[in-house]
Design an enzyme around this catalytic site. Structure first.
Site, PDB file in Angstrom:
ATOM      1  N   GLU A  29      -4.931  -0.251  -8.226  1.00  0.00           N
ATOM      2  CA  GLU A  29      -3.973   0.820  -8.514  1.00  0.00           C
ATOM      3  C   GLU A  29      -2.702   0.111  -9.004  1.00  0.00           C
ATOM      4  OE1 GLU A  29      -2.661   2.974  -4.977  1.00  0.00           O
ATOM      5  OE2 GLU A  29      -2.575   4.831  -6.108  1.00  0.00           O
ATOM      6  N   HIS A  59      -2.052  -2.783  -6.472  1.00  0.00           N
ATOM      7  CA  HIS A  59      -2.600  -2.425  -5.161  1.00  0.00           C
ATOM      8  C   HIS A  59      -4.116  -2.611  -5.180  1.00  0.00           C
ATOM      9  CE1 HIS A  59      -3.194   0.950  -1.964  1.00  0.00           C
ATOM     10  NE2 HIS A  59      -3.262  -0.255  -1.419  1.00  0.00           N
ATOM     11  N   ASN A  66      -3.349   6.236  -1.305  1.00  0.00           N
ATOM     12  CA  ASN A  66      -3.067   6.592   0.086  1.00  0.00           C
ATOM     13  C   ASN A  66      -2.528   8.003   0.261  1.00  0.00           C
ATOM     14  OD1 ASN A  66      -4.024   4.424   1.621  1.00  0.00           O
ATOM     15  ND2 ASN A  66      -2.403   3.144   0.769  1.00  0.00           N
ATOM     16  N   SER A  94       0.827  -1.209   0.000  1.00  0.00           N
ATOM     17  CA  SER A  94       0.000   0.000   0.000  1.00  0.00           C
ATOM     18  C   SER A  94       0.857   1.253   0.000  1.00  0.00           C
ATOM     19  CB  SER A  94      -0.940  -0.001   1.201  1.00  0.00           C
ATOM     20  OG  SER A  94      -0.211  -0.223   2.376  1.00  0.00           O
TER      21      SER A  94
HETATM   22  N1  CAA Z   1     -16.440 -10.734  -0.172  1.00  0.00           N
HETATM   23  C1  CAA Z   1     -17.481 -10.738  -1.009  1.00  0.00           C
HETATM   24  N2  CAA Z   1     -18.498  -9.847  -0.905  1.00  0.00           N
HETATM   25  C2  CAA Z   1     -18.452  -8.955   0.113  1.00  0.00           C
HETATM   26  C3  CAA Z   1     -17.391  -8.900   1.031  1.00  0.00           C
HETATM   27  C4  CAA Z   1     -16.340  -9.840   0.847  1.00  0.00           C
HETATM   28  N3  CAA Z   1     -15.272  -9.848   1.658  1.00  0.00           N
HETATM   29  N4  CAA Z   1     -17.630  -7.890   1.916  1.00  0.00           N
HETATM   30  C5  CAA Z   1     -18.791  -7.319   1.561  1.00  0.00           C
HETATM   31  N5  CAA Z   1     -19.295  -7.953   0.464  1.00  0.00           N
HETATM   32  C6  CAA Z   1     -20.485  -7.610  -0.305  1.00  0.00           C
HETATM   33  C7  CAA Z   1     -21.772  -7.874   0.412  1.00  0.00           C
HETATM   34  O1  CAA Z   1     -22.223  -9.192   0.158  1.00  0.00           O
HETATM   35  C8  CAA Z   1     -22.699  -6.840  -0.191  1.00  0.00           C
HETATM   36  O2  CAA Z   1     -23.157  -7.274  -1.482  1.00  0.00           O
HETATM   37  P1  CAA Z   1     -24.486  -6.639  -2.154  1.00  0.00           P
HETATM   38  O3  CAA Z   1     -24.213  -5.196  -2.431  1.00  0.00           O
HETATM   39  O4  CAA Z   1     -24.629  -7.449  -3.402  1.00  0.00           O
HETATM   40  O5  CAA Z   1     -25.564  -6.826  -1.152  1.00  0.00           O
HETATM   41  C9  CAA Z   1     -21.794  -5.660  -0.416  1.00  0.00           C
HETATM   42  O6  CAA Z   1     -20.470  -6.184  -0.460  1.00  0.00           O
HETATM   43  C10 CAA Z   1     -21.906  -4.665   0.695  1.00  0.00           C
HETATM   44  O7  CAA Z   1     -21.639  -5.346   1.926  1.00  0.00           O
HETATM   45  P2  CAA Z   1     -22.531  -5.224   3.230  1.00  0.00           P
HETATM   46  O8  CAA Z   1     -23.983  -5.092   2.884  1.00  0.00           O
HETATM   47  O9  CAA Z   1     -22.119  -6.306   4.175  1.00  0.00           O
HETATM   48  O10 CAA Z   1     -22.030  -3.921   3.930  1.00  0.00           O
HETATM   49  P3  CAA Z   1     -21.976  -2.448   3.429  1.00  0.00           P
HETATM   50  O11 CAA Z   1     -23.076  -2.086   2.494  1.00  0.00           O
HETATM   51  O12 CAA Z   1     -21.792  -1.672   4.663  1.00  0.00           O
HETATM   52  O13 CAA Z   1     -20.613  -2.398   2.581  1.00  0.00           O
HETATM   53  C11 CAA Z   1     -18.292  -2.200   2.325  1.00  0.00           C
HETATM   54  C12 CAA Z   1     -19.400  -2.841   3.127  1.00  0.00           C
HETATM   55  C13 CAA Z   1     -18.266  -2.758   0.907  1.00  0.00           C
HETATM   56  C14 CAA Z   1     -16.991  -2.565   3.040  1.00  0.00           C
HETATM   57  C15 CAA Z   1     -18.532  -0.638   2.283  1.00  0.00           C
HETATM   58  O14 CAA Z   1     -18.759  -0.143   3.569  1.00  0.00           O
HETATM   59  C16 CAA Z   1     -17.392   0.114   1.670  1.00  0.00           C
HETATM   60  O15 CAA Z   1     -17.259   0.213   0.459  1.00  0.00           O
HETATM   61  N6  CAA Z   1     -16.518   0.702   2.545  1.00  0.00           N
HETATM   62  C17 CAA Z   1     -15.331   1.424   2.106  1.00  0.00           C
HETATM   63  C18 CAA Z   1     -14.273   0.429   1.741  1.00  0.00           C
HETATM   64  C19 CAA Z   1     -13.016   1.112   1.297  1.00  0.00           C
HETATM   65  O16 CAA Z   1     -12.884   2.324   1.214  1.00  0.00           O
HETATM   66  N7  CAA Z   1     -12.015   0.271   0.998  1.00  0.00           N
HETATM   67  C20 CAA Z   1     -10.713   0.754   0.633  1.00  0.00           C
HETATM   68  C21 CAA Z   1      -9.871   0.817   1.862  1.00  0.00           C
HETATM   69  S1  CAA Z   1      -8.266   1.394   1.510  1.00  0.00           S
HETATM   70  C22 CAA Z   1      -7.449   0.015   1.021  1.00  0.00           C
HETATM   71  O17 CAA Z   1      -7.929  -1.094   1.013  1.00  0.00           O
HETATM   72  C23 CAA Z   1      -6.072   0.230   0.569  1.00  0.00           C
HETATM   73  C24 CAA Z   1      -5.042   0.686   1.488  1.00  0.00           C
HETATM   74  O18 CAA Z   1      -3.909   0.686   1.066  1.00  0.00           O
HETATM   75  C25 CAA Z   1      -5.267   1.161   2.864  1.00  0.00           C
END
Ligand code: CAA
Length: 296
Positions: A152, A140, A190, A119
């Site tokens: 990314e 990424h 990031n 990351s």
């Molecule tokens: N595998 C498969 N499907 C998954 C899953 C997983 N691990 N986690 C969630 N899902 C699916 C769910 O089944 C659901 O599907 P539908 O839309 O078809 O119903 C969907 O994703 C949404 O999940 P939830 O209903 O459980 O929960 P939510 O609506 O609150 O969404 C989330 C959860 C997708 C995590 C959402 O909150 C989100 O997008 N959050 C932001 C995530 C983000 O910003 N990620 C980047 C972080 S930075 C990074 O990763 C890089 C770094 O270097 C730090």
């Protein structure tokens, strides 16, 4: 054509990466030094695929086939010997990654592309640990990998243009959208995300607003799926602190200095979802419970 893929590291990112490649028809060797971690990863992949089956995003037969494409392996040398692409998703530790890439250089076949899911660690630096820096690139992925569309793609100083094109094509094959960026601290994701999270923590630290208000402003005002404090807990407060450290050191600009509250929470072991408490508390399955009593 489905090239054989090896994924190093069976943590959250590694299992997500193995999941999407297997789901899209690739044979995947998932490699980790700990056999128990590999078994745990496979059960998480299986549960996440079940979730996709129940949502109608995948058939039960496709799920069984996809799981059958994943091989578990504890030995790096044998796990990568026939790979066309290795995606390293080990712990975010520079010395560990350099060591893994030295080993990959020794054991992966000539022509195999060596990608890192880092990351924030410099791809140029990782590439320089190998004798094939032109074939080293950043991939990424974002968490949760099966859900987030972005990869990314980071070009190191020496990455060959043909390698970048191959990776862009592979991203398309696994249903992802790639954005190609150059290798500078924090890349793009990031470099932009972490200052926002840091500013949210400063706003809490300085008493401008409470946890719920800060997150609600960004969720309802900017249509972010999670507020920045919840997102910090989700990413891991230790990971956020470490990335801010890379930005601060890499640019030498005080605007990236981590908020003292973030540093204190990490020192105390309050790391967010993975430790059960950060700005919020979480149950054993990682489900959000409430704002931490420390911030009420
Ligand atoms: N595998 C498969 N499907 C998954 C899953 C997983 N691990 N986690 C969630 N899902 C699916 C769910 O089944 C659901 O599907 P539908 O839309 O078809 O119903 C969907 O994703 C949404 O999940 P939830 O209903 O459980 O929960 P939510 O609506 O609150 O969404 C989330 C959860 C997708 C995590 C959402 O909150 C989100 O997008 N959050 C932001 C995530 C983000 O910003 N990620 C980047 C972080 S930075 C990074 O990763 C890089 C770094 O270097 C730090």
């Amino acid at each position: 054509m489905h090239l054989p893929i090896a994924v190093i590291g069976a943590g959250t990112m590694g299992n997500g990466i193995a999941h999407v490649f297997a789901q899209h028809g690739f044979g995947v060797t998932l490699i980790d030094v700990q056999a128990a971690q590999l078994e745990k990863a496979l059960s998480i992949i299986s549960k996440n695929m079940d979730r996709q089956v129940s949502k109608g995003l995948m058939s039960a037969a496709d799920r069984t086939e996809a799981l059958g494409r994943i091989i578990l392996e504890t030995e790096l040398a044998s796990g990568v010997k026939s790979a066309s692409l290795v995606v390293e998703a080990a712990t975010e530790n520079t010395a560990l990654k350099l060591d893994i890439f030295r080993k990959l250089d020794q054991h992966a076949p000539a022509g195999c592309i060596l990608a890192s899911n880092t990351s924030s660690i410099s791809i140029t630096r990782i590439a320089a640990a190998t004798s094939r820096p032109g074939q080293v690139i950043g991939m990424h992925f974002m968490n949760p990998v099966p859900v987030m569309k972005l990869v990314e793609v980071i070009n190191g100083y020496a990455t060959e243009a043909a390698i970048t094109q191959t990776i862009i094509g592979l991203c398309r094959q696994i249903g992802k959208i790639s954005c190609v960026v150059n290798d500078y601290p924090g890349f793009i994701a990031n470099r932009i995300l972490m200052p926002m999270i840091n500013e949210a923590i400063y706003s809490l630290f300085e008493g401008v607003a409470a946890v719920t208000e800060i997150d609600t402003v960004m969720k309802l005002g900017m249509a972010h799926p999670m507020g920045p404090l919840q997102l910090a807990d989700f990413i891991g407060l230790d990971v956020c602190l470490s990335i801010l450290g890379v930005l601060h050191e890499g640019f030498g600009n005080p605007k990236y200095a981590p908020c003292p509250l973030l540093a204190k929470m990490v020192t105390a072991g309050y790391l967010g979802v993975k430790s059960g408490e950060g700005f919020y508390t979480y149950d054993a399955s990682g489900k959000l419970c409430e704002v931490s009593a420390r911030f009420k």
